[in-house]
Write a protein that holds these residues in place. Sequence first.
Motif, PDB file in Angstrom:
ATOM      1  N   PHE A  81       0.835  -1.203   0.000  1.00  0.00           N
ATOM      2  CA  PHE A  81       0.000   0.000   0.000  1.00  0.00           C
ATOM      3  C   PHE A  81       0.874   1.259   0.000  1.00  0.00           C
ATOM      4  CE2 PHE A  81      -2.898  -3.195   1.510  1.00  0.00           C
ATOM      5  CZ  PHE A  81      -4.145  -2.798   1.071  1.00  0.00           C
ATOM      6  N   GLY A  82       1.892   1.241   0.858  1.00  0.00           N
ATOM      7  CA  GLY A  82       2.772   2.406   0.934  1.00  0.00           C
ATOM      8  C   GLY A  82       3.614   2.577  -0.306  1.00  0.00           C
ATOM      9  N   SER A  83       4.152   1.463  -0.831  1.00  0.00           N
ATOM     10  CA  SER A  83       5.045   1.583  -1.989  1.00  0.00           C
ATOM     11  C   SER A  83       4.285   2.019  -3.235  1.00  0.00           C
ATOM     12  CB  SER A  83       5.794   0.272  -2.231  1.00  0.00           C
ATOM     13  OG  SER A  83       4.913  -0.804  -2.425  1.00  0.00           O
ATOM     14  N   PHE A 100      20.119  -0.153  -1.316  1.00  0.00           N
ATOM     15  CA  PHE A 100      20.923  -0.633  -2.442  1.00  0.00           C
ATOM     16  C   PHE A 100      20.433  -0.040  -3.756  1.00  0.00           C
ATOM     17  CE2 PHE A 100      21.693  -4.452   0.402  1.00  0.00           C
ATOM     18  CZ  PHE A 100      22.997  -4.077   0.713  1.00  0.00           C
ATOM     19  N   TRP A 101      19.115   0.023  -3.926  1.00  0.00           N
ATOM     20  CA  TRP A 101      18.567   0.600  -5.158  1.00  0.00           C
ATOM     21  C   TRP A 101      18.944   2.077  -5.276  1.00  0.00           C
ATOM     22  CZ3 TRP A 101      17.447  -0.916  -9.634  1.00  0.00           C
ATOM     23  CH2 TRP A 101      16.737  -2.089  -9.913  1.00  0.00           C
ATOM     24  N   ALA A 102      18.765   2.828  -4.193  1.00  0.00           N
ATOM     25  CA  ALA A 102      19.027   4.272  -4.261  1.00  0.00           C
ATOM     26  C   ALA A 102      20.485   4.550  -4.618  1.00  0.00           C
ATOM     27  CB  ALA A 102      18.673   4.923  -2.929  1.00  0.00           C
ATOM     28  N   ILE A 103      21.413   3.849  -3.958  1.00  0.00           N
ATOM     29  CA  ILE A 103      22.832   4.099  -4.240  1.00  0.00           C
ATOM     30  C   ILE A 103      23.192   3.612  -5.638  1.00  0.00           C
ATOM     31  CG2 ILE A 103      23.915   1.978  -3.366  1.00  0.00           C
ATOM     32  CD1 ILE A 103      25.048   5.522  -2.493  1.00  0.00           C
ATOM     33  N   ALA A 104      22.511   2.548  -6.121  1.00  0.00           N
ATOM     34  CA  ALA A 104      22.752   2.064  -7.481  1.00  0.00           C
ATOM     35  C   ALA A 104      22.315   3.103  -8.513  1.00  0.00           C
ATOM     36  CB  ALA A 104      22.009   0.740  -7.709  1.00  0.00           C
ATOM     37  N   PHE A 105      21.160   3.719  -8.299  1.00  0.00           N
ATOM     38  CA  PHE A 105      20.695   4.740  -9.243  1.00  0.00           C
ATOM     39  C   PHE A 105      21.619   5.959  -9.246  1.00  0.00           C
ATOM     40  CE2 PHE A 105      16.335   2.759  -9.073  1.00  0.00           C
ATOM     41  CZ  PHE A 105      16.209   2.562 -10.430  1.00  0.00           C
ATOM     42  N   VAL A 106      22.115   6.334  -8.062  1.00  0.00           N
ATOM     43  CA  VAL A 106      23.011   7.495  -7.983  1.00  0.00           C
ATOM     44  C   VAL A 106      24.328   7.210  -8.698  1.00  0.00           C
ATOM     45  CG1 VAL A 106      24.388   8.914  -6.409  1.00  0.00           C
ATOM     46  CG2 VAL A 106      21.986   8.448  -5.881  1.00  0.00           C
ATOM     47  N   LEU A 107      24.939   6.066  -8.400  1.00  0.00           N
ATOM     48  CA  LEU A 107      26.248   5.746  -8.963  1.00  0.00           C
ATOM     49  C   LEU A 107      26.164   5.209 -10.384  1.00  0.00           C
ATOM     50  CD1 LEU A 107      27.962   4.042  -5.869  1.00  0.00           C
ATOM     51  CD2 LEU A 107      28.242   6.397  -6.688  1.00  0.00           C
ATOM     52  N   GLY A 108      25.102   4.441 -10.678  1.00  0.00           N
ATOM     53  CA  GLY A 108      25.011   3.798 -11.984  1.00  0.00           C
ATOM     54  C   GLY A 108      24.443   4.685 -13.073  1.00  0.00           C
ATOM     55  N   LEU A 109      23.374   5.419 -12.768  1.00  0.00           N
ATOM     56  CA  LEU A 109      22.723   6.255 -13.780  1.00  0.00           C
ATOM     57  C   LEU A 109      22.917   7.742 -13.542  1.00  0.00           C
ATOM     58  CD1 LEU A 109      19.358   4.370 -14.510  1.00  0.00           C
ATOM     59  CD2 LEU A 109      21.547   4.251 -15.721  1.00  0.00           C
ATOM     60  N   GLY A 110      23.628   8.101 -12.466  1.00  0.00           N
ATOM     61  CA  GLY A 110      23.926   9.509 -12.229  1.00  0.00           C
ATOM     62  C   GLY A 110      22.757  10.327 -11.725  1.00  0.00           C
ATOM     63  N   PHE A 111      21.739   9.685 -11.140  1.00  0.00           N
ATOM     64  CA  PHE A 111      20.593  10.425 -10.618  1.00  0.00           C
ATOM     65  C   PHE A 111      20.982  11.197  -9.361  1.00  0.00           C
ATOM     66  CE2 PHE A 111      17.218   7.171 -12.252  1.00  0.00           C
ATOM     67  CZ  PHE A 111      17.491   7.560 -13.553  1.00  0.00           C
ATOM     68  N   ARG A 124      17.066  12.604  -4.865  1.00  0.00           N
ATOM     69  CA  ARG A 124      15.607  12.719  -4.921  1.00  0.00           C
ATOM     70  C   ARG A 124      15.036  11.838  -6.026  1.00  0.00           C
ATOM     71  NH1 ARG A 124      11.616  17.412  -7.109  1.00  0.00           N
ATOM     72  NH2 ARG A 124      12.609  16.714  -9.013  1.00  0.00           N
ATOM     73  N   THR A 125      15.619  11.924  -7.243  1.00  0.00           N
ATOM     74  CA  THR A 125      15.160  11.106  -8.359  1.00  0.00           C
ATOM     75  C   THR A 125      15.390   9.631  -8.074  1.00  0.00           C
ATOM     76  OG1 THR A 125      15.683  12.916  -9.884  1.00  0.00           O
ATOM     77  CG2 THR A 125      15.353  10.732 -10.847  1.00  0.00           C
ATOM     78  N   ALA A 126      16.558   9.314  -7.484  1.00  0.00           N
ATOM     79  CA  ALA A 126      16.862   7.923  -7.136  1.00  0.00           C
ATOM     80  C   ALA A 126      15.828   7.364  -6.168  1.00  0.00           C
ATOM     81  CB  ALA A 126      18.259   7.829  -6.529  1.00  0.00           C
ATOM     82  N   THR A 127      15.379   8.190  -5.223  1.00  0.00           N
ATOM     83  CA  THR A 127      14.361   7.750  -4.266  1.00  0.00           C
ATOM     84  C   THR A 127      13.052   7.427  -4.975  1.00  0.00           C
ATOM     85  OG1 THR A 127      15.349   9.075  -2.497  1.00  0.00           O
ATOM     86  CG2 THR A 127      13.055   8.421  -2.205  1.00  0.00           C
ATOM     87  N   GLY A 128      12.655   8.256  -5.935  1.00  0.00           N
ATOM     88  CA  GLY A 128      11.433   8.003  -6.695  1.00  0.00           C
ATOM     89  C   GLY A 128      11.501   6.698  -7.475  1.00  0.00           C
ATOM     90  N   TYR A 129      12.588   6.489  -8.206  1.00  0.00           N
ATOM     91  CA  TYR A 129      12.752   5.250  -8.967  1.00  0.00           C
ATOM     92  C   TYR A 129      12.807   4.036  -8.036  1.00  0.00           C
ATOM     93  CZ  TYR A 129      13.548   7.188 -13.660  1.00  0.00           C
ATOM     94  OH  TYR A 129      13.396   7.783 -14.896  1.00  0.00           O
ATOM     95  N   THR A 130      13.436   4.202  -6.880  1.00  0.00           N
ATOM     96  CA  THR A 130      13.528   3.106  -5.915  1.00  0.00           C
ATOM     97  C   THR A 130      12.149   2.640  -5.484  1.00  0.00           C
ATOM     98  OG1 THR A 130      15.701   3.759  -5.087  1.00  0.00           O
ATOM     99  CG2 THR A 130      14.303   2.511  -3.579  1.00  0.00           C
ATOM    100  N   LYS A 131      11.235   3.571  -5.243  1.00  0.00           N
ATOM    101  CA  LYS A 131       9.887   3.192  -4.801  1.00  0.00           C
ATOM    102  C   LYS A 131       9.155   2.390  -5.878  1.00  0.00           C
ATOM    103  CE  LYS A 131      11.145   4.158  -1.615  1.00  0.00           C
ATOM    104  NZ  LYS A 131      11.359   3.206  -0.525  1.00  0.00           N
ATOM    105  N   VAL A 132       9.372   2.740  -7.145  1.00  0.00           N
ATOM    106  CA  VAL A 132       8.739   1.991  -8.236  1.00  0.00           C
ATOM    107  C   VAL A 132       9.255   0.548  -8.247  1.00  0.00           C
ATOM    108  CG1 VAL A 132       8.507   1.805 -10.740  1.00  0.00           C
ATOM    109  CG2 VAL A 132       8.316   4.041  -9.636  1.00  0.00           C
ATOM    110  N   MET A 133      10.574   0.385  -8.096  1.00  0.00           N
ATOM    111  CA  MET A 133      11.153  -0.964  -8.097  1.00  0.00           C
ATOM    112  C   MET A 133      10.745  -1.739  -6.839  1.00  0.00           C
ATOM    113  SD  MET A 133      12.429  -0.696 -10.984  1.00  0.00           S
ATOM    114  CE  MET A 133      12.729   0.731 -12.034  1.00  0.00           C
ATOM    115  N   ASN A 134      10.677  -1.046  -5.703  1.00  0.00           N
ATOM    116  CA  ASN A 134      10.243  -1.692  -4.463  1.00  0.00           C
ATOM    117  C   ASN A 134       8.829  -2.253  -4.595  1.00  0.00           C
ATOM    118  OD1 ASN A 134      11.881   0.488  -2.027  1.00  0.00           O
ATOM    119  ND2 ASN A 134      12.596  -1.354  -3.033  1.00  0.00           N
TER     120      ASN A 134
END
Length: 252
Positions: A56-58, A159-170, A173-183
């Motif tokens: 529900f939260g994710s 792990f997702w948030a740091i992956a988005f920051v280091l891997g895709l350069g987000f 804030r953007t990394a947090t948004g993408y992380t919630k979608v994957m979660n």
Amino acid sequence: MTLPPWVYPLFFAGGVAAGWVDSIAGGGGLITIPILLWAGLPAQVALGTNKFQSSFGSVTAASHYVRRGVVPLADALPGILFTLAGAALGAIAVQLISGAVMNGVIPFLLLAIAVYLLFTPSLGGRPSAPNFPRMTFYAVFGLALGFYDGFFGPGVGSFWAIAFVLGLGFDLRTATGYTKVMNFTSNVVSFVLFLAGGQVLFGAGLAMGAGEIIGAAVGSRMVIRRGVKFIRPVFVTMVILTTLKLLYNRFS
């Protein structure tokens, strides 16, 4: 399983707190799982109910980030598909393989993330050049982190948030948004598995889930308004708390 009526307001309050934390930094299970266990749910039922209520939260946080344009859904779709496949494989593997190795290794990986963030205060402050082609990133991390969440799970948001920051350069804030979608994607797979095994208590899950919706809506709005300076201290705090909880479980 019948629970006394007075526990349901506690479930709701725990859901509000967990939804707020999860929408910002992850780690809401540190709040909800102890409450469910304290209320007398068997461990497998507590885990299954937790996956149900956290969905529900994710979905609330993910939809909020999508609606506000933080996460273009078409761009995230390959990651969703790879995460779905990875989580399904992990949910199958958890029934066949011991999680002892992950119990020993994961706390130290999370601790490394916390230390790295503390000593690199500019990390995630603004977008940077990606280090992976986008499809390669989604294939590698979607399968790997989807598998991890289906198999074990704690700290996957970090792990997702740091992956988005280091891997895709987000930025963070953007990394947090993408992380919630994957979660949300991997949550659904795990929930279906527990549901098939009859390990979900719907009354408790719905009470917590109602709280999750409120907490996630408030938290995601705060992330969008306040940005990285707000996310970082909450993120580091939850990484450290998750690490301490896992180390306690490992050595107690």
